[in-house]
Design an enzyme around this catalytic site. Structure first.
Site, PDB file in Angstrom:
ATOM      1  N   GLY A  25       2.423   0.863   1.225  1.00  0.00           N
ATOM      2  CA  GLY A  25       1.917   0.952   2.590  1.00  0.00           C
ATOM      3  C   GLY A  25       2.256   2.303   3.206  1.00  0.00           C
ATOM      4  O   GLY A  25       2.205   3.334   2.540  1.00  0.00           O
ATOM      5  N   ASP A  82      10.070  -4.993   6.624  1.00  0.00           N
ATOM      6  CA  ASP A  82      11.455  -5.452   6.787  1.00  0.00           C
ATOM      7  C   ASP A  82      11.542  -6.982   6.819  1.00  0.00           C
ATOM      8  O   ASP A  82      12.468  -7.565   6.253  1.00  0.00           O
ATOM      9  CB  ASP A  82      12.043  -4.864   8.077  1.00  0.00           C
ATOM     10  CG  ASP A  82      12.163  -3.350   7.991  1.00  0.00           C
ATOM     11  OD1 ASP A  82      12.751  -2.865   7.003  1.00  0.00           O
ATOM     12  OD2 ASP A  82      11.656  -2.657   8.885  1.00  0.00           O
ATOM     13  N   GLN A  85      11.410  -8.534   3.217  1.00  0.00           N
ATOM     14  CA  GLN A  85      12.287  -8.058   2.139  1.00  0.00           C
ATOM     15  C   GLN A  85      13.269  -9.116   1.661  1.00  0.00           C
ATOM     16  O   GLN A  85      13.537  -9.231   0.461  1.00  0.00           O
ATOM     17  CB  GLN A  85      13.046  -6.803   2.601  1.00  0.00           C
ATOM     18  CG  GLN A  85      12.125  -5.601   2.787  1.00  0.00           C
ATOM     19  CD  GLN A  85      12.863  -4.352   3.228  1.00  0.00           C
ATOM     20  OE1 GLN A  85      14.102  -4.323   3.270  1.00  0.00           O
ATOM     21  NE2 GLN A  85      12.125  -3.309   3.557  1.00  0.00           N
ATOM     22  N   HIS A 107      15.276   1.799   5.268  1.00  0.00           N
ATOM     23  CA  HIS A 107      15.746   1.350   6.583  1.00  0.00           C
ATOM     24  C   HIS A 107      16.866   0.348   6.337  1.00  0.00           C
ATOM     25  O   HIS A 107      16.773  -0.458   5.410  1.00  0.00           O
ATOM     26  CB  HIS A 107      14.577   0.721   7.348  1.00  0.00           C
ATOM     27  CG  HIS A 107      14.917   0.266   8.738  1.00  0.00           C
ATOM     28  ND1 HIS A 107      15.820   0.919   9.546  1.00  0.00           N
ATOM     29  CD2 HIS A 107      14.464  -0.784   9.469  1.00  0.00           C
ATOM     30  CE1 HIS A 107      15.890   0.296  10.710  1.00  0.00           C
ATOM     31  NE2 HIS A 107      15.086  -0.745  10.687  1.00  0.00           N
ATOM     32  N   ASP A 190      18.156   3.270  15.065  1.00  0.00           N
ATOM     33  CA  ASP A 190      16.708   3.190  14.913  1.00  0.00           C
ATOM     34  C   ASP A 190      16.138   2.046  15.760  1.00  0.00           C
ATOM     35  O   ASP A 190      15.158   2.228  16.487  1.00  0.00           O
ATOM     36  CB  ASP A 190      16.389   2.967  13.430  1.00  0.00           C
ATOM     37  CG  ASP A 190      14.919   3.166  13.103  1.00  0.00           C
ATOM     38  OD1 ASP A 190      14.462   4.315  13.157  1.00  0.00           O
ATOM     39  OD2 ASP A 190      14.241   2.180  12.796  1.00  0.00           O
ATOM     40  N   SER A 251       6.514  25.521  35.300  1.00  0.00           N
ATOM     41  CA  SER A 251       6.621  26.239  36.580  1.00  0.00           C
ATOM     42  C   SER A 251       7.869  25.795  37.339  1.00  0.00           C
ATOM     43  O   SER A 251       8.426  24.724  37.076  1.00  0.00           O
ATOM     44  CB  SER A 251       5.386  25.952  37.423  1.00  0.00           C
ATOM     45  OG  SER A 251       5.376  24.579  37.781  1.00  0.00           O
TER      46      SER A 251
HETATM   47  P1  NDP Z   1       3.806  -1.400   5.448  1.00  0.00           P
HETATM   48  O1  NDP Z   1       3.529  -2.672   6.177  1.00  0.00           O
HETATM   49  O2  NDP Z   1       2.990  -0.218   5.744  1.00  0.00           O
HETATM   50  O3  NDP Z   1       3.666  -1.648   3.871  1.00  0.00           O
HETATM   51  C1  NDP Z   1       4.248  -2.731   3.249  1.00  0.00           C
HETATM   52  C2  NDP Z   1       3.828  -2.820   1.805  1.00  0.00           C
HETATM   53  O4  NDP Z   1       4.552  -3.915   1.218  1.00  0.00           O
HETATM   54  C3  NDP Z   1       2.348  -3.092   1.591  1.00  0.00           C
HETATM   55  O5  NDP Z   1       1.889  -2.299   0.517  1.00  0.00           O
HETATM   56  C4  NDP Z   1       2.315  -4.577   1.232  1.00  0.00           C
HETATM   57  O6  NDP Z   1       1.296  -4.871   0.311  1.00  0.00           O
HETATM   58  C5  NDP Z   1       3.641  -4.730   0.516  1.00  0.00           C
HETATM   59  N1  NDP Z   1       4.093  -6.126   0.490  1.00  0.00           N
HETATM   60  C6  NDP Z   1       4.185  -6.985   1.519  1.00  0.00           C
HETATM   61  N2  NDP Z   1       4.639  -8.189   1.100  1.00  0.00           N
HETATM   62  C7  NDP Z   1       4.790  -8.078  -0.239  1.00  0.00           C
HETATM   63  C8  NDP Z   1       5.197  -8.974  -1.262  1.00  0.00           C
HETATM   64  N3  NDP Z   1       5.540 -10.235  -0.958  1.00  0.00           N
HETATM   65  N4  NDP Z   1       5.248  -8.530  -2.518  1.00  0.00           N
HETATM   66  C9  NDP Z   1       4.901  -7.264  -2.817  1.00  0.00           C
HETATM   67  N5  NDP Z   1       4.506  -6.358  -1.907  1.00  0.00           N
HETATM   68  C10 NDP Z   1       4.454  -6.777  -0.644  1.00  0.00           C
HETATM   69  O7  NDP Z   1       5.367  -1.121   5.653  1.00  0.00           O
HETATM   70  P2  NDP Z   1       6.066   0.291   5.981  1.00  0.00           P
HETATM   71  O8  NDP Z   1       5.732   1.255   4.898  1.00  0.00           O
HETATM   72  O9  NDP Z   1       5.810   0.675   7.395  1.00  0.00           O
HETATM   73  O10 NDP Z   1       7.623  -0.102   5.902  1.00  0.00           O
HETATM   74  C11 NDP Z   1       8.289  -0.232   4.667  1.00  0.00           C
HETATM   75  C12 NDP Z   1       9.758   0.096   4.849  1.00  0.00           C
HETATM   76  O11 NDP Z   1       9.895   1.471   5.217  1.00  0.00           O
HETATM   77  C13 NDP Z   1      10.446  -0.689   5.960  1.00  0.00           C
HETATM   78  O12 NDP Z   1      11.782  -0.933   5.550  1.00  0.00           O
HETATM   79  C14 NDP Z   1      10.428   0.265   7.138  1.00  0.00           C
HETATM   80  O13 NDP Z   1      11.455   0.015   8.091  1.00  0.00           O
HETATM   81  C15 NDP Z   1      10.667   1.571   6.400  1.00  0.00           C
HETATM   82  N6  NDP Z   1      10.249   2.770   7.113  1.00  0.00           N
HETATM   83  C16 NDP Z   1       8.951   2.890   7.546  1.00  0.00           C
HETATM   84  C17 NDP Z   1       8.505   4.042   8.146  1.00  0.00           C
HETATM   85  C18 NDP Z   1       7.049   4.224   8.432  1.00  0.00           C
HETATM   86  O14 NDP Z   1       6.579   5.358   8.376  1.00  0.00           O
HETATM   87  N7  NDP Z   1       6.262   3.179   8.714  1.00  0.00           N
HETATM   88  C19 NDP Z   1       9.440   5.158   8.437  1.00  0.00           C
HETATM   89  C20 NDP Z   1      10.755   4.981   7.860  1.00  0.00           C
HETATM   90  C21 NDP Z   1      11.130   3.812   7.255  1.00  0.00           C
HETATM   91  P3  NDP Z   1       0.087  -5.904   0.559  1.00  0.00           P
HETATM   92  O15 NDP Z   1      -1.146  -5.032   0.667  1.00  0.00           O
HETATM   93  O16 NDP Z   1       0.079  -6.748  -0.650  1.00  0.00           O
HETATM   94  O17 NDP Z   1       0.387  -6.658   1.821  1.00  0.00           O
HETATM   95 MG    MG Z   2      12.089   2.107  12.575  1.00  0.00          MG
END
Ligand code: NDP
Ligand code: MG
Length: 325
Positions: A25, A82, A85, A107, A190, A251
């Protein structure tokens, strides 16, 4: 405070490891692409069947299920949401993770609030890029980097810190700076910032200013330019110069106005509320609310998204953004 750079780490350490990025993601995709461009070869994406798995395959990555990946990898990077997880760890990773392997987070939430209690024979590492994934990728492509925080919760292998620094360098962060923290500090700061400053307070401040002007009969366009568009200017100035020097670019009138108005809005009550938010974060009350909403299918989050999308400010913004691309 010590800041680490490319020269302080051994990139070859992660280049020689089997690395699985779980999730594709906002963070998963940019991290996986940066790692590949940094020369990692034994690199796969762990995903369930669906859009993310398809996208990773289209980008040329091998795809495994999370449980297959846990059994295969030296380092598994937890980039699922999160709220998911804990379940993924419990159901798919825990029984498959090899002794001496590393579980790496972006995170600290699941470790800080014990939604995951990792087995003792693995490394537990945090490498948290301080910004969105799109920027992490773009900076990397521009031969720059994004600052990352790192922390070690468990060091079963004896080389958790070296792995953390090596991984952060592979993300490009060694070009900008890698800073030590703890899971608790990264997570609490955070979660506090998300509510009290960035994503909570600033949009509400913008909206309240916009509504005050339009309620008083000002045109939506003028209110939008004043209260929304100029946010980019102040953000850029603070980013480039800091808070104090930012004022040199405005200003005297604006500076004097700031002096009169700023502490009336962010007054003692606002600061008391900020401390309350911090207490709710640290006590775990906020994470409990988050998990409750997640388990119910996000009723509160969905209602708030719908309400925000229906606000008249969106139509004004769409019109005006076309004028100033
Ligand atoms: P997203 O929601 O963008 O992406 C999550 C991904 O996890 C998707 O590819 C999703 O795939 C997959 N997923 C969800 N459930 C499952 C599962 N049961 N099994 C396998 N894959 C799964 O999340 P983020 O990237 O925003 O966040 C991820 C982590 O990064 C978090 O810990 C967040 O706090 C941290 N973080 C995020 C930032 C950001 O830029 N957003 C910045 C810094 C840290 P599917 O298509 O199958 O749902
Ligand atoms: Mg955050």
């Amino acid at each position: 405070m010590q800041v680490y750079f490319d020269a302080d780490a051994d990139l070859s350490l992660v280049q020689e490891k089997k690395v699985a990025v779980l999730g594709y993601g906002n963070q998963g995709r940019p991290q996986a692409l940066n790692l590949r461009d940094s020369g990692l070869r034994d690199l796969i994406v762990a995903a369930r069947p669906g859009a993310s798995a398809d996208r990773a395959a289209a980008d040329g990555f091998g795809v495994m299920t999370p449980s297959e990946a846990a059994a295969w990898a030296d380092i598994i990077v937890m980039l699922a949401p999160d709220e998911d997880q804990g379940r993924i760890y419990g159901e798919e990773l825990a029984s498959n993770l090899r002794s001496g392997s590393a579980l790496l987070f972006a995170h600290g939430l699941n470790i800080r609030f014990k939604l995951i209690e990792p087995k003792e024979d693995i490394d537990v590492i945090l490498v948290a890029p301080k910004g969105p994934g799109t920027a992490l990728r773009q900076l990397y492509l521009d031969s720059k980097g994004m600052v990352s925080l790192f922390a070690i919760e468990q060091d079963a292998s004896g080389s958790a810190e070296a792995i953390a620094l090596s991984y952060a360098v592979a993300l490009g962060s060694g070009r900008a700076g890698i800073i030590r923290t703890t899971f608790a500090e990264e997570c609490e700061a955070d979660l506090f910032n998300e509510q009290a400053v960035l994503w909570g307070a600033i949009p509400e401040l913008i909206l309240a200013g916009y509504e005050t002007l339009t309620e008083a009969g000002f045109s939506p366009e003028v209110a939008y330019f004043e209260c929304v568009s100029e946010v980019k200017l102040i953000a850029d100035l603070i980013h480039e110069r800091g808070l104090a020097a930012m004022r040199e670019a405005i200003s005297n009138t604006a500076e004097f106005g700031a002096l009169q108005g700023g502490t009336r809005i962010i007054n003692a009550d606002a600061r008391t509320e900020m401390r309350r938010i911090l207490r709710e974060v640290r006590s775990g009350a906020f994470v409990q609310d988050l998990m409750k909403d997640a388990e119910a299918g996000y009723p509160r989050l969905r209602a708030s998204r719908a309400k925000a999308a229906a606000h008249p400010i969106e139509a004004v913004g769409e019109r005006l953004r076309k004028l100033t691309p």
